[in-house]
Scaffold this motif. Sequence first.
Motif, short mmCIF file in Angstrom:
data_model
loop_
_atom_site.label_atom_id
_atom_site.label_comp_id
_atom_site.label_asym_id
_atom_site.label_seq_id
_atom_site.Cartn_x
_atom_site.Cartn_y
_atom_site.Cartn_z
N TYR A 34 -8.97 2.75 -3.82
CA TYR A 34 -7.62 2.61 -4.14
C TYR A 34 -7.43 1.05 -3.72
CZ TYR A 34 -2.55 2.31 -3.24
OH TYR A 34 -1.64 1.73 -2.92
N LEU A 35 -7.87 0.59 -2.45
CA LEU A 35 -7.64 -0.59 -1.78
C LEU A 35 -8.31 -1.87 -2.80
CD1 LEU A 35 -7.73 -0.03 1.77
CD2 LEU A 35 -5.82 -0.47 0.69
N ARG A 46 -8.48 -1.83 -6.02
CA ARG A 46 -7.82 -1.99 -7.24
C ARG A 46 -6.47 -2.68 -6.87
NH1 ARG A 46 -9.49 3.52 -7.66
NH2 ARG A 46 -7.39 4.38 -7.27
N ARG A 47 -6.28 -3.01 -5.72
CA ARG A 47 -4.80 -3.56 -5.73
C ARG A 47 -5.00 -4.91 -6.39
NH1 ARG A 47 -1.37 -0.52 -5.84
NH2 ARG A 47 -0.10 -1.32 -4.59
N ILE A 51 0.76 -1.14 0.26
CA ILE A 51 0.29 -0.13 0.19
C ILE A 51 0.83 1.18 0.07
CG2 ILE A 51 -1.73 1.19 1.35
CD1 ILE A 51 -2.77 -1.43 2.32
N GLU A 52 0.66 2.17 -0.88
CA GLU A 52 1.36 3.33 -1.08
C GLU A 52 0.90 4.55 -0.48
OE1 GLU A 52 2.82 2.37 -5.41
OE2 GLU A 52 0.58 3.13 -5.01
N TYR A 63 -2.02 6.23 1.27
CA TYR A 63 -3.13 5.04 1.88
C TYR A 63 -2.67 4.43 2.95
CZ TYR A 63 -4.95 7.11 -2.62
OH TYR A 63 -5.09 8.01 -3.66
N GLU A 69 -11.51 7.78 -1.73
CA GLU A 69 -10.18 7.67 -2.05
C GLU A 69 -9.40 6.17 -1.70
OE1 GLU A 69 -7.48 11.19 -1.84
OE2 GLU A 69 -9.27 12.25 -1.33
N LEU A 70 -9.62 6.26 -0.30
CA LEU A 70 -8.98 4.92 0.29
C LEU A 70 -9.55 3.47 -0.12
CD1 LEU A 70 -6.89 3.70 2.25
CD2 LEU A 70 -8.72 3.91 3.95
#
Length: 507
Positions: free
Chosen positions: A115-116, A118-119, A81-82, A85, A111-112
Motif C-alpha cells: 500500500y505504501l 503505491r502512494r 496514509i489512510e 495503514y 498489505e502495509l
Amino acid sequence: MSTLFNLPDETPAPPAGDRRSSVADLNAIIKRARDIMRKDSGLNGDIERIPQFSWLLFLKALDAQEEDREDFGTGPFRPLIEAPYRWRDWASCKEKQRRTGDSLTQFVNTELLPYLARRSGSPELDVIGTIFKEVQNRMRSGYLLRSVVDAIEGIDFHAQDEVYTMAHVYESMLQELRDAAGDSGEFYTPRPVVRFMVRMTAPKPNETVLDPACGTGGFLVETFEYLRKQYGKELSADAAAEIDANLRGIEKKSLPYLLATMNLLLHGISRPNLTLDNTLRHPIASHRHQRVDVVLTNPPFGGEEESSVPKNFPTDKRTTDTAWLFLQVIMERLTEGGRCAVVVPNNILFEGGVGTKVRKAILDNFNLHTIVRLPNGVFAPYTLIPSNVLFFDRTGPTKAIWFYEVPLPEKRRNFTKTKPMNDVHLAELEAWWGGPERSGRVTTPHAWRVPVKELNDEVDLDLQNPHQKDELAHRDPSELIADLIESEQELLTLLQQLQREFDGGQQ
C-alpha cells in the motif's frame, strides 16, 4: 507540533540538562529496539537493523505529524496514509486490536508495505511511495517485530525538543552504519569536513545546492543547518519554504535514499527534494539543462559503473572510474558564477590519460582556487587512500592555485576511528581562508601558491609542500612500522566487530 512536512519555526535547542536526559532516554529506546532485532534470524548486523528501524521510525513520526495536521491545520484534512495503514491503526492501537506473530508479519508484508509503495500524486505522497518501493520487512518473527514497534512507541514526535534530539541521535546511528558497512561504507562523510566545505562555499537561501551522490544526506543537512543559523531571522515564510526545494540530492541506492529522507525530515527539511537515480546514467549534455549554484559532494572513490555508463560521456573522457565521471558531471552542472567543493582521492591530482584531460578542462574553464590536502586517516579505517578537497567556481580560467596541507595534531601520526578529526583541526585553515572573498591569504608552513603556468604538461597537481621536508623519507623506520601496526589494528578491530555481528545474527 511535528515538523515532517511543514517547515518549523526557528526552535531553540532544549537546555543542555534536558537534552542530556532526553538523549539518554532515546538511546535507551534505540538500544532496546536493536537488542530485540539482534534476536531475529532475518537481520544480520547493523547494516540491516538500522534500515529496519528507520522505516518503522518514519511511519511513527509521520503519524504524529498527521495527527497534528488533523488537529491544528487549516482547511480540509486529507490524510497521506489512510486507515487501516496508519501507525495508530496497527501499531499503537488498543491491545485487543494489535496484531502480533504471523498475523503482524503477514499484514506488514502483504498489505502495509505494498500500500505504501503505491502512494503518489503529491510531493508528500511521492516521497512515501518512492521510499517504500524499495523497503522490505526483514524481520521473520512477528513477535519480535511487535516488541520493536512497542519500543518505538516510547518516542514522542509531538514534542519539538524530542524531534530535535532524535535528529542528532539518528546522526550517530548513521555513523554506526558506516562502521558496520565496512568496505561498502560509502554512506558517511566526517562531519567536520562536511561543515567546513559548507561554510567555505557559503550557500545563500535563494541558491540551489546539489549533492549528486548524496548518501545519507549529510551535506544537505549541514547546508540546511548553516542557512537557518546564518539567515533564519531574516527569512520570510516564502523564502524559508523555498530552501527545501533548493536543497537537492540524488542517490542511486535505495538504502541510503531511505536513510537520507529520514535524516532530512528529522532535521526539519519539510519536503526532501531527493531523487532515487544514478546521476551517471544520463548523457553528459543533459546536465547542462539542470544547472545549480552550488555543488557539495563526496562521490564514491574508486567505484566502477556498468559498461553502458561511460558511453554517456565524451569519447576522449570515457572511463569506468566514478570519481572522474562525477567531476565531469559537476562541471556541467555548475551555472555561471556557481561554485563547488568536492572530496576526491589522491589519484585525481596526478593520474594521466582521461585524468589529464579532465584536469585541463577544469583549469581552462573554472577557477580552481584552492586544494585542501587532508591528513592521513580522515576516512580510516575504511580507506587509507589520501584525500583532498577541491574548491572551484565557474568564474573564468584558473590563474593560480592555493594549496593548504592540513597538519596532524602534535605527536599524532594519523587520525583513526577512535581518534577522529574534529572541527578544531580545521580552525587554522578556516582562519587562513580569508572569508568569502578569500582575501589576505599568505604563504605559511602549510600554505603555498602555484601559478598555472608553472605546472607541467600533465598538469600534475600532486605537489609536495615546498616548506616541508619529505617527512616519510626522513622518518625513523621504527615509526613507519608503528604506523603500519596501528592501521592494521584498526582494521582488525573492525573485522572482529563484523564477525561478532555475523555470529550474533546466526544464533
